[in-house]
Structure formats: C-alpha cells, structure tokens
Design an enzyme around this catalytic site. Structure first.
Site, PDB file in Angstrom:
ATOM      1  N   SER A 188      18.314 -75.546  12.068  1.00 29.10           N
ATOM      2  CA  SER A 188      18.554 -76.813  11.372  1.00 29.10           C
ATOM      3  C   SER A 188      19.852 -77.422  11.854  1.00 29.10           C
ATOM      4  O   SER A 188      20.756 -76.718  12.331  1.00 29.10           O
ATOM      5  CB  SER A 188      18.642 -76.572   9.858  1.00 29.10           C
ATOM      6  OG  SER A 188      19.097 -77.724   9.174  1.00 29.10           O
ATOM      7  N   TYR A 201      21.772 -71.647   2.523  1.00 29.51           N
ATOM      8  CA  TYR A 201      20.767 -72.127   3.476  1.00 29.51           C
ATOM      9  C   TYR A 201      21.394 -72.397   4.839  1.00 29.51           C
ATOM     10  O   TYR A 201      20.878 -71.951   5.883  1.00 29.51           O
ATOM     11  CB  TYR A 201      20.122 -73.398   2.931  1.00 29.51           C
ATOM     12  CG  TYR A 201      19.166 -74.092   3.868  1.00 29.51           C
ATOM     13  CD1 TYR A 201      17.855 -73.674   3.994  1.00 29.51           C
ATOM     14  CD2 TYR A 201      19.577 -75.191   4.627  1.00 29.51           C
ATOM     15  CE1 TYR A 201      16.965 -74.314   4.846  1.00 29.51           C
ATOM     16  CE2 TYR A 201      18.698 -75.841   5.481  1.00 29.51           C
ATOM     17  CZ  TYR A 201      17.390 -75.399   5.588  1.00 29.51           C
ATOM     18  OH  TYR A 201      16.525 -76.036   6.441  1.00 29.51           O
TER      19      TYR A 201
END
Length: 297
Positions: A188, A201
């Site tokens: 990401s 995360y």
C-alpha cells in the site's frame, strides 16, 4: 485521419464525492454505493494467463475481485479465498469466472487461523491440479484515532491477516510453484506515507513491501518472480468496514493528484502483467497505483 481515443483520467469512474456510509463486519461490495467497478463489464482478456492455476486471497471483493475476474478472462483457473460471511460477494465472483469458462473453487477461510494457509494450498493443488501463481491480497484495516486507542488484539489480528499469513502461504506453496510461476503481493501507499489513524495497518504494509523484495531474491534462483502492488485510495469494502473514520468517506480519494479515488478495475491490468510472461524480466519491484502519490522503498 483517425483521432486517438483519449480519456481524461480525472473524469473516469466516480469523480464525485461519496455519500456517508458504513457497514458491519464483514462489509460486502454488493451493498456499497456506488458499487466498486471491478471490471465486470469492461475487462477483456487476451490469453495472457492460459491454464494458469492461481490462488487469490481476499478475492471476493475490491482489488482481489478485479484480479480474479481479469485472470479468469485471461485463461486462468482460480482458487478464491474469502473471509467467512462474505459468501454473497464470493459467489458473484465465481459466476464471472465460470462465465469465462474457467474453473473456480471457493475457500472460506479466516486467515487468523494458523492452519488456514496450509489447508488452502492443499485444496488448491488437489482441485486445480497444481499451483503456479499466488496473489496475496487479503487485508484487515481498522481505523483508530491513535496508538493509545488500538487494542493489542487488533494489532495481533492485523499482523496475522496481512503479513504472517503471507509467510505461511508461501511456505506451503513453495514445493508446488514451478519455474515461470509468480507471486504478487498487495502492499500500500501506506507503507511509504502512513496515516496516523492506520498505525498497525501501515506497519504491516511496510513489512509486506520488505517481504516482497526479500522473497524475490530468494526465489530468483528458482525462476519464480515476486513483485508487489502498492495501491493508493481505492474504493473497496475495506474502507467501509471501519477502514476509514466514517466522516472521511465522502472525501475519500479526493485529495489525490487526479482528484478522485481509484477503482479496483484500474489495478487489474498490473496484476495481470506481473503474473504473465510479459513481465519475464520484472522481479523485486513495487508498482504504485496511487493516483499520483509517490512511493519510495
């Protein structure tokens, strides 16, 4: 003279703000407004993955769904992992795969279960007749206002789903992966520019980027390529299942350079490329599909 077909990227898909919304766990793509575009109507295959046997995690919705549909239309058979409770989305993806005349097996496994990866690989090899491509895409993303508000169990679960399961899946799959096979991870933009409300995360996504490059070095001698994709703000159920502060949903993706959130369909071609023979000299790379935000390893 024939005019070129040009499309303004700022005006594609859904350039407007989203309406305020959220869902209980597990969030379903079929209940989102607007429904994410995963290439259901637009993706056209060109025989780039003929007879591949592919295991995709998180394949029921969002990016994994777009990859599954594209892979099937490129000629691959698919083993589709999804979190139990997401059967409605998974069955819909299976329908698209079958319409492409490819085989699909559904794998309802919770990746917090240590035994799940080995079982998934075993079932994939048995029912598809082998395994040559892994798309490690499943993720948990839960927004919290700061580190002091994150339950440690959430941290453990996020690491288990997002990165530890990748270790286990690769370990289980390695004996089956042939030369010419591929592993594609989903990291990401959060790995490179983390948001303060996504501490756990973002940390896992940074670990995935490092894992990807490290694994590529180990698997190169086997003739297996390993690469990653780093999405930016993409409209998926992950965002509605506590993945963003609820008040942030209407503005989601609006601060990208292109002024909108991305759609899963916009990532499918890069997943196809990285699995295909077209990427024969590509390994240990992270591809940013971010709407303009820079990534740096």
């Amino acid at each position: 003279m024939t005019e070129p077909i040009l499309k303004d990227p700022r005006e594609l898909y859904h350039p407007e703000k989203f309406k305020k919304q959220d869902q209980d766990t597990p969030a379903l793509q079929t209940e989102m407004s607007p429904n994410p575009d995963c290439g259901e109507e637009s993706y056209v295959g060109h025989h780039k993955l003929e007879n591949r046997r592919v295991l995709i995690t998180g394949g029921d919705s969002g990016i994994g769904r777009a990859a599954a549909i594209a892979y099937a239309r490129e000629g691959a058979d698919i083993a589709l992992q999804f979190f139990p409770g997401e059967e409605k989305d998974a069955r819909e993806v299976a329908k698209y795969i079958k319409e492409a005349n490819r085989k699909v097996i559904l794998l309802p496994y919770d990746l917090r279960d240590e035994e799940a990866p080995a079982k998934m690989v075993e079932q994939t090899v048995k029912e598809l007749g082998g395994l040559d491509t892994l798309v490690l895409n499943a993720a948990q993303q839960i927004s919290q206002p700061g580190i002091g508000k994150i339950p440690i169990q959430q941290v453990k679960d996020t690491f288990m789903v997002n990165i530890i399961s990748m270790f286990s899946l690769v370990q289980a799959a390695e004996p089956h992966l042939p030369a010419g096979g591929a592993i594609i991870t989903t990291t990401s933009v959060q790995a490179f520019n983390p948001s303060s409300h996504l501490t756990d995360y973002a940390a896992t996504k940074a670990a995935i980027a490092n894992f990807t490059v490290n694994l590529a070095r180990q698997f190169a001698e086997k003739g297996i390529r390993v690469n990653g994709v780093a999405p930016g703000p993409i409209w998926t159920p992950l965002q509605l299942d506590q993945g963003q502060p609820q008040d942030a949903i209407p503005e989601f993706g609006q601060n990208s350079l292109l002024g909108r959130a991305g759609q899963p369909a916009e990532l499918a071609p890069i997943y196809v490329f990285l699995a295909s023979n077209d990427a024969s000299f590509v390994t240990a790379q992270i591809y940013g599909i971010t709407g303009g935000e820079a990534i740096n390893l």
